[in-house]
Design a protein around this motif. Structure first.
Motif, PDB file in Angstrom:
ATOM      1  N   LEU A 228     -17.174   6.203  -4.199  1.00  3.81           N
ATOM      2  CA  LEU A 228     -16.004   6.590  -4.966  1.00  3.81           C
ATOM      3  C   LEU A 228     -14.737   6.201  -4.217  1.00  3.81           C
ATOM      4  N   PRO A 229     -13.674   5.855  -4.932  1.00  4.97           N
ATOM      5  CA  PRO A 229     -12.424   5.482  -4.267  1.00  4.97           C
ATOM      6  C   PRO A 229     -11.726   6.684  -3.660  1.00  4.97           C
ATOM      7  N   GLN A 230     -10.830   6.414  -2.729  1.00  2.00           N
ATOM      8  CA  GLN A 230      -9.959   7.430  -2.165  1.00  2.00           C
ATOM      9  C   GLN A 230      -8.522   7.058  -2.477  1.00  2.00           C
ATOM     10  N   ALA A 231      -7.702   8.077  -2.712  1.00  2.00           N
ATOM     11  CA  ALA A 231      -6.298   7.818  -3.015  1.00  2.00           C
ATOM     12  C   ALA A 231      -5.625   7.163  -1.814  1.00  2.00           C
ATOM     13  N   THR A 232      -4.959   6.043  -2.050  1.00  2.00           N
ATOM     14  CA  THR A 232      -4.267   5.324  -0.990  1.00  2.00           C
ATOM     15  C   THR A 232      -2.834   5.046  -1.413  1.00  2.00           C
ATOM     16  N   GLY A 233      -2.008   4.714  -0.430  1.00  2.00           N
ATOM     17  CA  GLY A 233      -0.626   4.346  -0.689  1.00  2.00           C
ATOM     18  C   GLY A 233      -0.137   3.404   0.392  1.00  2.00           C
ATOM     19  N   PHE A 234       0.854   2.595   0.055  1.00  2.00           N
ATOM     20  CA  PHE A 234       1.364   1.590   0.978  1.00  2.00           C
ATOM     21  C   PHE A 234       2.869   1.477   0.775  1.00  2.00           C
ATOM     22  N   GLY A 235       3.638   1.641   1.863  1.00  2.00           N
ATOM     23  CA  GLY A 235       5.083   1.597   1.727  1.00  2.00           C
ATOM     24  C   GLY A 235       5.773   1.254   3.028  1.00  2.00           C
ATOM     25  N   HIS A 236       7.092   1.119   2.944  1.00  2.00           N
ATOM     26  CA  HIS A 236       7.933   0.709   4.066  1.00  2.00           C
ATOM     27  C   HIS A 236       8.766   1.884   4.545  1.00  2.00           C
ATOM     28  N   PRO A 238      11.990   2.664   6.170  1.00  2.00           N
ATOM     29  CA  PRO A 238      13.235   1.981   6.528  1.00  2.00           C
ATOM     30  C   PRO A 238      13.826   2.457   7.842  1.00  2.00           C
ATOM     31  N   HIS A 239      13.441   3.641   8.300  1.00  2.00           N
ATOM     32  CA  HIS A 239      13.999   4.178   9.545  1.00  2.00           C
ATOM     33  C   HIS A 239      13.475   3.414  10.753  1.00  2.00           C
ATOM     34  N   THR A 240      12.192   3.062  10.754  1.00  2.00           N
ATOM     35  CA  THR A 240      11.584   2.350  11.881  1.00  2.00           C
ATOM     36  C   THR A 240      11.354   0.874  11.594  1.00  2.00           C
ATOM     37  N   GLY A 241      11.464   0.476  10.321  1.00  2.00           N
ATOM     38  CA  GLY A 241      11.199  -0.907   9.969  1.00  2.00           C
ATOM     39  C   GLY A 241       9.729  -1.259   9.914  1.00  2.00           C
ATOM     40  N   THR A 242       8.850  -0.259   9.971  1.00  2.00           N
ATOM     41  CA  THR A 242       7.408  -0.497   9.937  1.00  2.00           C
ATOM     42  C   THR A 242       6.865  -0.220   8.542  1.00  2.00           C
ATOM     43  N   TYR A 243       5.613  -0.617   8.328  1.00  2.00           N
ATOM     44  CA  TYR A 243       4.906  -0.347   7.077  1.00  2.00           C
ATOM     45  C   TYR A 243       3.775   0.639   7.376  1.00  2.00           C
ATOM     46  N   LYS A 244       3.547   1.536   6.428  1.00  2.00           N
ATOM     47  CA  LYS A 244       2.550   2.579   6.636  1.00  2.00           C
ATOM     48  C   LYS A 244       1.564   2.609   5.476  1.00  2.00           C
ATOM     49  N   CYS A 268      -1.848   4.832   8.925  1.00  2.00           N
ATOM     50  CA  CYS A 268      -1.968   3.704   9.858  1.00  2.00           C
ATOM     51  C   CYS A 268      -0.671   2.912   9.768  1.00  2.00           C
ATOM     52  N   THR A 269      -0.052   2.624  10.914  1.00  2.00           N
ATOM     53  CA  THR A 269       1.249   1.958  10.958  1.00  2.00           C
ATOM     54  C   THR A 269       1.076   0.479  11.246  1.00  2.00           C
ATOM     55  N   ILE A 270       1.798  -0.333  10.489  1.00  2.00           N
ATOM     56  CA  ILE A 270       1.789  -1.786  10.647  1.00  2.00           C
ATOM     57  C   ILE A 270       3.206  -2.230  10.925  1.00  2.00           C
TER      58      ILE A 270
END
Length: 496
Positions: A228-236, A238-244, A268-270
């Motif tokens: 089964l899938p798990q709820a995920t999200g992906f965003g930026h 702006p304070h650190t300039g990283t993606y999470k 997880c930080t990118i």
């Protein structure tokens, strides 16, 4: 004897004069090195400074063009597509430094986002199966090859009739085989040109324009395949300039009955030094989610936060209604955001869809007969807000639809003309609103909108120019097609 001594004295004076002349030519600033060697050392020092520094692109590069100022050259480069910029990086080291500079990457992204406002670009991801097996809750026979096709709706060009017919086409911009690394693909999401591809084993982040991809680290909570899938999200952030990347997990309970389920969130930080940050791994957010999150929904990114959907039947945790759960990526805290006032039980996840459209949060709700402002069970109401913390929802339009209308992108005409919403229903793309230049864009919101078919996904042609040959596939010819996933897309040079 005196003549010999005089000649020796003359030679000494000549050598001394030569030494003095050489020293004065070389100068004291190069350490006494010859001119050519000193110049090469200075060039290497300048190159290291350009590589290691974080100055704006205009100061990191020099002499991009012998006839135009660097600022003008960079302005012209920012208007080019990523494919052209990737080739131009090979012109010289200064060109590569300028194109890879963070300031130029940000400027190019802003330009791409502005272009998306007038000519919406969508990514079409056909989800294919290895066979026709479909009699389980969530399929585990997905193809391990990810294909992304780009489609752009042009303001001046093909008519709607041509786009529906043989003129409708999309071009392949990304394809990669993962060689059996997963068997299920869950809902894809997009942010600033990057795509999150969650699967039953791991998650991947890809940049379709640069064709780069990374696999996220393994989480201790995901050491086995999940059907089964798990709820995920992906965003930026702006304070650190990283993606999470955010992912929900079940802390207690079975994950099926909301009343007995407790869910947490891990991140997880990118970014930082490029790719997954040094020492980065999945880490839990301190607080659990205040309500169980729907596993079928992918979070919507809007202005530094991810919006998840909570379960509507939380009998043990009043209020008994669906809510939008906001996760702020800066301080990593939760808050509950109420949907528009008429959206109350039965406010089922099948009956609404949340989207971010050009800086506006959009909620499309398939309203029932008892909801405010509607009189039929087939009405779809589109609400919009520009505030994600304390939203004031405004009803933009009400229209009749045979099934759920999923908003994907906003469309605006130039010069104060009209506009509307491009959305998906089944395998069809529709345009909702005014499509004639010269009309007032404020017409959206009067409740007079009608759907206009733009593209049939199953009937359009898909072009593939990879591997040195050109192939064309009609959507209806794909075997074991499960569904089409559509994502609004803004190409970028953002590194991963």
């Amino acid at each position: 004897m005196d003549l010999k001594k005089a000649n020796n004295n003359s030679n000494k004076r000549q050598r001394k004069s030569t030494t003095t002349t050489t020293t004065s030519v070389v100068g004291p600033d190069n350490g006494g090195l010859p001119p050519r060697r000193s110049s090469r050392i200075a060039e290497r020092k300048t190159a290291r400074h350009r590589h290691d520094g974080e100055q704006p692109a205009t100061s990191r590069c020099s002499q991009l063009s012998g006839e135009m100022p660097d600022e003008m050259v960079l302005e012209l480069l920012a208007r080019l597509p990523v494919k052209s910029l990737l080739r131009l990086r090979a012109v010289s080291r200064p060109w590569r430094a300028a194109i890879c500079a963070p300031s130029f990457v940000a400027a190019h992204l802003r330009r791409s986002a502005a272009r998306h406002r007038w000519e919406p670009t969508l990514l079409i991801a056909p989800q294919l199966l290895d066979d026709a097996e479909r009699d389980i809750i969530w399929l585990t026979n997905f193809s391990d090859t990810i294909r992304l096709y780009q489609w752009r709706r042009r303001r001046n060009g093909q008519t709607e009739e041509e786009q529906v017919g043989a003129g409708a086409s999309a071009s392949l911009i990304f394809r990669r085989s993962f060689h059996g690394e997963f068997r299920s693909v869950f809902q894809l999401s997009h942010c600033n040109g990057l795509m999150l591809v969650p699967t039953d084993t791991t998650s991947y982040v890809v940049n379709p324009a640069t064709r780069s991809a990374i696999a996220l680290p393994e989480s201790r909570r995901r050491r086995r395949r999940r059907a089964l899938p798990q709820a995920t999200g992906f965003g930026h952030d702006p304070h650190t300039g990283t993606y999470k990347v955010a992912r929900c997990f079940v802390r207690s309970g079975d994950g099926v009955v909301p009343e007995s389920t407790t869910t947490g969130m891990e991140l997880c930080t990118i970014g930082g030094n490029g790719g997954v940050s040094v020492g980065s791994c999945w880490r839990e957010i301190v607080a659990d989610t205040p309500y169980p999150v729907l596993v079928w929904h992918t979070a919507t990114f809007f202005r530094g936060a991810l919006f998840f959907t909570t379960c509507h039947d939380t009998a043990a945790r009043p209020p008994q209604e669906s809510r939008l759960l906001r996760l702020c990526l800066r301080d990593e805290t939760f808050s509950v955001v109420a949907p528009p006032p008429p959206c109350r039980p039965p406010f089922l996840h099948e009956a609404f869809h949340l989207s971010e459209l050009n800086g506006v949060l959009c909620l499309a709700h398939a309203a029932g007969a008892g909801d405010e402002g509607t009189s039929t069970s087939s009405s779809v109401v589109i609400w919009m807000t520009e505030d994600g913390v304390s939203p004031r929802w405004s009803k933009r339009c009400v229209f009749t639809s045979t099934s759920m209308f999923i908003p994907i992108a906003l469309f605006h005409h130039g010069g104060g003309g009209g506009g509307g919403v491009i959305g998906k229903r089944g395998d069809l793309l529709f345009f909702l609103g005014d499509d004639d230049d010269g009309e007032d864009e404020s017409r959206i919101g009067e409740g007079k909108e009608e759907e206009k078919q733009v593209v049939c996904l199953n009937g359009m042609t898909y072009h593939d120019d990879e591997q040195g040959r050109h192939t064309v596939v009609v959507g209806s010819s794909w075997e074991n097609l499960h569904y089409y996933k559509l994502i609004p897309y803004t190409e970028s040079l953002v590194p991963i």
